[in-house]
Scaffold this motif. Structure first.
Motif, PDB file in Angstrom:
ATOM      1  N   SER A   1      36.730 122.998   5.299  1.00  0.00           N
ATOM      2  CA  SER A   1      35.443 123.660   5.520  1.00  0.00           C
ATOM      3  C   SER A   1      35.466 124.442   6.831  1.00  0.00           C
ATOM      4  O   SER A   1      35.798 123.894   7.885  1.00  0.00           O
ATOM      5  N   ASN A   2      35.098 125.717   6.777  1.00  0.00           N
ATOM      6  CA  ASN A   2      35.058 126.536   7.987  1.00  0.00           C
ATOM      7  C   ASN A   2      34.049 125.988   8.992  1.00  0.00           C
ATOM      8  O   ASN A   2      34.307 125.951  10.202  1.00  0.00           O
ATOM      9  N   LEU A   3      32.887 125.550   8.493  1.00  0.00           N
ATOM     10  CA  LEU A   3      31.859 125.010   9.377  1.00  0.00           C
ATOM     11  C   LEU A   3      32.322 123.715  10.042  1.00  0.00           C
ATOM     12  O   LEU A   3      32.110 123.507  11.235  1.00  0.00           O
ATOM     13  N   ALA A   4      32.949 122.838   9.252  1.00  0.00           N
ATOM     14  CA  ALA A   4      33.424 121.561   9.797  1.00  0.00           C
ATOM     15  C   ALA A   4      34.528 121.788  10.826  1.00  0.00           C
ATOM     16  O   ALA A   4      34.565 121.126  11.871  1.00  0.00           O
ATOM     17  N   ARG A   5      35.418 122.732  10.544  1.00  0.00           N
ATOM     18  CA  ARG A   5      36.500 123.028  11.491  1.00  0.00           C
ATOM     19  C   ARG A   5      35.938 123.540  12.820  1.00  0.00           C
ATOM     20  O   ARG A   5      36.413 123.180  13.892  1.00  0.00           O
ATOM     21  N   LYS A   6      34.905 124.360  12.723  1.00  0.00           N
ATOM     22  CA  LYS A   6      34.353 124.956  13.937  1.00  0.00           C
ATOM     23  C   LYS A   6      33.479 123.995  14.715  1.00  0.00           C
ATOM     24  O   LYS A   6      33.635 123.857  15.948  1.00  0.00           O
ATOM     25  N   TYR A   7      32.571 123.295  14.031  1.00  0.00           N
ATOM     26  CA  TYR A   7      31.569 122.502  14.736  1.00  0.00           C
ATOM     27  C   TYR A   7      31.919 121.017  14.878  1.00  0.00           C
ATOM     28  O   TYR A   7      31.349 120.324  15.729  1.00  0.00           O
ATOM     29  N   LEU A   8      32.829 120.524  14.048  1.00  0.00           N
ATOM     30  CA  LEU A   8      33.208 119.117  14.139  1.00  0.00           C
ATOM     31  C   LEU A   8      34.611 118.915  14.705  1.00  0.00           C
ATOM     32  O   LEU A   8      34.884 117.904  15.354  1.00  0.00           O
TER      33      LEU A   8
ATOM     34  N   GLY B   1      36.175 121.569  16.450  1.00  0.00           N
ATOM     35  CA  GLY B   1      36.331 122.437  17.627  1.00  0.00           C
ATOM     36  C   GLY B   1      37.381 123.507  17.470  1.00  0.00           C
ATOM     37  O   GLY B   1      37.917 124.020  18.459  1.00  0.00           O
ATOM     38  N   GLU B   2      37.692 123.884  16.225  1.00  0.00           N
ATOM     39  CA  GLU B   2      38.685 124.927  15.987  1.00  0.00           C
ATOM     40  C   GLU B   2      37.993 126.278  15.880  1.00  0.00           C
ATOM     41  O   GLU B   2      36.980 126.425  15.195  1.00  0.00           O
TER      42      GLU B   2
ATOM     43  N   TRP C   1      33.019 113.898  28.435  1.00  0.00           N
ATOM     44  CA  TRP C   1      32.392 115.194  28.737  1.00  0.00           C
ATOM     45  C   TRP C   1      32.119 115.323  30.235  1.00  0.00           C
ATOM     46  O   TRP C   1      32.456 116.345  30.850  1.00  0.00           O
TER      47      TRP C   1
END
Length: 234
Positions: free
Chosen positions: A222-229, A231-232, A34
């Protein structure tokens, strides 16, 4: 797994970097990545001279003299930025040239790459570097060898990309590479150690890859996992 309980464990988790061990050992990488990527973005935006790269490498080697590692392995960032910068330069020049080569030339480069990688493997103990522990091997020589190794891997990748099925399988594994990186140690220390299999390298490697891929596939559902884990965006 990380030893010690209570305050000691909390200290290690917050301080990060060097002090992260066992199942959490690989998480030193995320803070360094980072900081290094953000710093490199500033370098690109400001269009700093290439001489800054030399300065960063020098600072990286001087950081080896530190008696105590800094929080989040901040002292590793100069060398990490250097590698990102060199990789950026390679991507702009060498890789483009390799992709435009005809198969006979690529095969010749492949043979050269095999010889180079074999030589580096033979002298791996002298050339090995470990950024987590602020150890960069033989000054400059280990850096040059790691860059040459990266170019050799690029040659292998371009040739493999011509084999349809193999390319698709490796591409899928590549998409899940961050998940594999962050889970493989946990799989080893939490599950395989309890089964007494942590010394079997074949099982450790296969389990680390296959079980991590299974988690990756579940995350993709999972939409949440794709977005927050992962980074999609979608």
């Amino acid at each position: 797994m990380i030893s010690g309980g209570g305050k000691k464990l909390l200290f290690r988790m917050i301080y990060g970097g060097y002090y992260l061990q066992g199942a959490y050992g690989v998480f030193w990488f995320i803070t360094v990545l980072w900081m290094a990527t953000n710093l490199f973005n500033v370098i690109l935006y400001r269009k700093y001279s290439i001489w800054l790269l030399t300065a960063l490498i020098a600072i990286g080697y001087f950081a080896e003299l530190l008696p105590t590692p800094l929080p989040w392995n901040i002292h590793v960032v100069p060398m990490a930025v250097s590698y990102i910068w060199i990789g950026f330069l390679i991507n702009k020049s060498v890789q483009v040239g390799l992709q435009e080569m005809r198969s006979p030339s690529l095969i010749a480069y492949f043979m050269i790459a095999v010889l180079i990688m074999t030589g580096i493997y033979i002298f791996r103990h002298e050339l090995t570097l470990n950024m987590k522990y602020n150890d960069y091997g033989l000054p400059l020589l280990s850096l040059v060898c790691s860059v040459i190794s990266s170019i050799s891997v690029a040659v292998f990748a371009i040739l493999i990309a011509k084999i349809g099925l193999v390319a698709k399988i490796l591409s899928f594994i590549g998409d899940a590479s961050m998940v594999i990186m962050f889970l493989h140690q946990a799989i080893k220390f939490i599950f395989l150690t309890r089964l007494g299999l942590e010394e079997n390298y074949v099982i450790v490697i296969l389990s680390g890859i296959l079980l991590s891929l299974a988690v990756y596939v579940l995350m993709k559902q999972s939409n949440l996992a794709r977005k927050y884990l992962l980074g999609e965006a979608r």
